[in-house]
Design an enzyme around this catalytic site. Structure first.
Site, PDB file in Angstrom:
ATOM      1  N   GLU A  13       0.821  -1.215   0.000  1.00 53.47           N
ATOM      2  CA  GLU A  13       0.000   0.000   0.000  1.00 53.47           C
ATOM      3  C   GLU A  13       0.858   1.269   0.000  1.00 53.47           C
ATOM      4  O   GLU A  13       0.408   2.340   0.395  1.00 53.47           O
ATOM      5  CB  GLU A  13      -0.932  -0.008   1.209  1.00 53.47           C
ATOM      6  CG  GLU A  13      -1.921  -1.157   1.209  1.00 53.47           C
ATOM      7  CD  GLU A  13      -2.781  -1.178   2.459  1.00 53.47           C
ATOM      8  OE1 GLU A  13      -3.778  -0.440   2.489  1.00 53.47           O
ATOM      9  OE2 GLU A  13      -2.446  -1.926   3.386  1.00 53.47           O
ATOM     10  N   SER A 147      -6.728  -3.023   2.081  1.00 55.97           N
ATOM     11  CA  SER A 147      -7.130  -2.587   0.742  1.00 55.97           C
ATOM     12  C   SER A 147      -7.582  -3.730  -0.168  1.00 55.97           C
ATOM     13  O   SER A 147      -7.407  -3.675  -1.381  1.00 55.97           O
ATOM     14  CB  SER A 147      -5.987  -1.809   0.064  1.00 55.97           C
ATOM     15  OG  SER A 147      -5.700  -0.636   0.778  1.00 55.97           O
ATOM     16  N   TYR A 217      -9.170   3.597  -4.655  1.00 54.30           N
ATOM     17  CA  TYR A 217      -8.186   4.660  -4.796  1.00 54.30           C
ATOM     18  C   TYR A 217      -8.150   5.348  -6.156  1.00 54.30           C
ATOM     19  O   TYR A 217      -7.545   6.404  -6.284  1.00 54.30           O
ATOM     20  CB  TYR A 217      -6.788   4.113  -4.451  1.00 54.30           C
ATOM     21  CG  TYR A 217      -6.747   3.563  -3.046  1.00 54.30           C
ATOM     22  CD1 TYR A 217      -6.972   4.390  -1.952  1.00 54.30           C
ATOM     23  CD2 TYR A 217      -6.518   2.206  -2.803  1.00 54.30           C
ATOM     24  CE1 TYR A 217      -6.966   3.892  -0.658  1.00 54.30           C
ATOM     25  CE2 TYR A 217      -6.503   1.698  -1.511  1.00 54.30           C
ATOM     26  CZ  TYR A 217      -6.720   2.542  -0.453  1.00 54.30           C
ATOM     27  OH  TYR A 217      -6.714   2.053   0.820  1.00 54.30           O
ATOM     28  N   ARG A 256     -11.596   3.599  11.544  1.00 57.20           N
ATOM     29  CA  ARG A 256     -12.747   3.469  10.632  1.00 57.20           C
ATOM     30  C   ARG A 256     -13.148   2.011  10.566  1.00 57.20           C
ATOM     31  O   ARG A 256     -12.314   1.142  10.282  1.00 57.20           O
ATOM     32  CB  ARG A 256     -12.377   3.976   9.231  1.00 57.20           C
ATOM     33  CG  ARG A 256     -13.587   4.316   8.362  1.00 57.20           C
ATOM     34  CD  ARG A 256     -13.223   4.445   6.890  1.00 57.20           C
ATOM     35  NE  ARG A 256     -12.970   3.131   6.317  1.00 57.20           N
ATOM     36  CZ  ARG A 256     -11.879   2.832   5.591  1.00 57.20           C
ATOM     37  NH1 ARG A 256     -10.948   3.718   5.361  1.00 57.20           N
ATOM     38  NH2 ARG A 256     -11.739   1.609   5.115  1.00 57.20           N
ATOM     39  N   ASP A 258     -15.415  -1.024   8.930  1.00 59.37           N
ATOM     40  CA  ASP A 258     -16.090  -1.414   7.692  1.00 59.37           C
ATOM     41  C   ASP A 258     -17.123  -2.498   7.974  1.00 59.37           C
ATOM     42  O   ASP A 258     -16.856  -3.443   8.722  1.00 59.37           O
ATOM     43  CB  ASP A 258     -15.079  -1.938   6.672  1.00 59.37           C
ATOM     44  CG  ASP A 258     -14.069  -0.872   6.250  1.00 59.37           C
ATOM     45  OD1 ASP A 258     -14.377   0.321   6.398  1.00 59.37           O
ATOM     46  OD2 ASP A 258     -12.973  -1.246   5.784  1.00 59.37           O
ATOM     47  N   GLU A 271     -13.805  -5.292   9.473  1.00 60.43           N
ATOM     48  CA  GLU A 271     -12.525  -4.965  10.095  1.00 60.43           C
ATOM     49  C   GLU A 271     -12.556  -3.535  10.597  1.00 60.43           C
ATOM     50  O   GLU A 271     -13.442  -2.749  10.265  1.00 60.43           O
ATOM     51  CB  GLU A 271     -11.375  -5.129   9.093  1.00 60.43           C
ATOM     52  CG  GLU A 271     -11.466  -4.200   7.897  1.00 60.43           C
ATOM     53  CD  GLU A 271     -10.300  -4.373   6.943  1.00 60.43           C
ATOM     54  OE1 GLU A 271      -9.165  -4.573   7.413  1.00 60.43           O
ATOM     55  OE2 GLU A 271     -10.524  -4.297   5.725  1.00 60.43           O
ATOM     56  N   ASN A 273      -9.937  -0.233  10.676  1.00 64.05           N
ATOM     57  CA  ASN A 273      -8.700   0.342  10.155  1.00 64.05           C
ATOM     58  C   ASN A 273      -8.182   1.378  11.150  1.00 64.05           C
ATOM     59  O   ASN A 273      -8.853   2.383  11.390  1.00 64.05           O
ATOM     60  CB  ASN A 273      -8.956   1.014   8.805  1.00 64.05           C
ATOM     61  CG  ASN A 273      -9.481   0.046   7.767  1.00 64.05           C
ATOM     62  OD1 ASN A 273      -8.725  -0.642   7.113  1.00 64.05           O
ATOM     63  ND2 ASN A 273     -10.807  -0.021   7.637  1.00 64.05           N
ATOM     64  N   GLY A 277      -7.226   5.502   5.169  1.00 68.75           N
ATOM     65  CA  GLY A 277      -6.684   6.333   4.102  1.00 68.75           C
ATOM     66  C   GLY A 277      -7.114   7.789   4.219  1.00 68.75           C
ATOM     67  O   GLY A 277      -8.227   8.096   4.643  1.00 68.75           O
TER      68      GLY A 277
END
Length: 308
Positions: A13, A147, A217, A256, A258, A271, A273, A277
């Site tokens: 990443e 990602s 992205y 964050r 998900d 998960e 994070n 990002g």
């Protein structure tokens, strides 16, 4: 303050990290800080060891950035940094361990199992075990990766071996989970310890069939609907799940979570994070903007939370 931003790194990443950190550094400068950028590499640790700064903003993603490694080094050097510590970072990176903790808080998780793949592992025995416990479609992915790298949705059993081989390029542990069809949702969380709040929930509509690396992205790779098109009761439930997940892992400052909202209305957490990002197409800044928090204000809030 004098702030170092760690970016780049050696994970898959890297490019995302560079993009995230560019925005972070611009925001910090806009807020009046003295900023230095360090393209982090584990072979050049003297750059970190000799740092003379007030605080570090970690803009890394993946291996050595999001897994607790760099956090441990900074702890030993007594250098303050923005975000979660060693334990929370390592736990969040280990999707299977994190799911076990989420279950203790009655947060729905997809049925799943973890397998260790070494050179001595009999891959055919693993395939047989997967087929004995999971019916297609199911997901195979690296246990410690971000990602959606290395992820495959297996729609027929003949794909299982190739999916495993793809996943183990990123991690020796693979995670197999039941496939859940539904809405992609994500919930940014920020705030002081035990006083965290969730920002508006984002509904993600990827342009590809899967919310993959490109969808995340590439410009125009996905559409973000803020707030998500769900009722108020479900919104509050999912926000509380995200805050609880943040707390049970021991996260700090921001994270964050998900989710996949199944067609029968169950929000399964995927998960958390710990270093989400911060690129121009990223989710956290989009949600903050909806909450009337500019990018620069958001970054400064992270700094002030850390200082306090």
């Amino acid at each position: 303050m004098k702030i170092a931003v760690l970016y780049g790194g050696v994970s898959k990443e890297r490019e995302v990290s560079i993009s995230s950190s560019k925005g972070i550094m611009e925001a910090l400068k806009q807020n009046g800080h003295d900023v230095i950028g360090i393209d982090f590499h584990p072979n050049q640790l003297d750059e970190i060891i000799n740092l003379q700064v007030d605080i570090v903003f970690i803009g890394l993603h993946g291996k050595f950035g999001e897994d607790g490694s760099i956090q441990g080094l900074l702890d030993m050097l007594n250098i303050p940094y923005v975000g979660s510590g060693v334990m929370a970072s390592a736990l969040a990176m280990d999707k299977f361990k994190a799911k076990q903790l989420f279950q203790t808080e009655n947060i729905p998780v997809a049925k799943g199992n973890k397998y260790r793949m070494t050179k001595q592992t009999n891959i055919e025995a693993i395939i047989d075990d997967i087929h004995a416990h999971f019916t297609v479609p199911f997901v195979i992915k690296p246990n410690r990766e971000g990602s959606t790298l290395g992820l495959t949705i297996v729609t027929e059993q003949a794909q299982t071996k190739a999916a495993i081989e793809k996943a183990i390029k990123s991690d020796e542990f693979i995670l197999v989970e039941q496939f859940i069809k539904g809405k992609e949702l994500t919930v940014p969380v920020m705030g002081k310890i035990n006083e965290e709040q969730a920002l508006p929930i984002i509904e993600i509509i990827p342009k590809n069939d899967l919310y993959d690396y490109e969808s995340k992205y590439a410009a125009g790779g996905s559409e973000h609907i803020i707030p998500a098109r769900i009722n108020e009761e479900l919104t509050e439930k999912i926000k509380q799940y995200a805050i609880t997940a943040h707390q049970v892992l021991g996260c700090e400052t921001y994270s964050r979570a998900d989710f996949l909202l199944s067609d029968d209305g169950i929000p399964y957490i995927l998960e958390v994070n710990t270093l989400p990002g911060m690129t121009p197409t990223s989710l956290f800044p989009d949600s903050a903007k909806k909450a009337k928090i500019s990018y620069a204000e958001m970054i400064e809030h992270f700094i002030q939370l850390t200082v306090r």
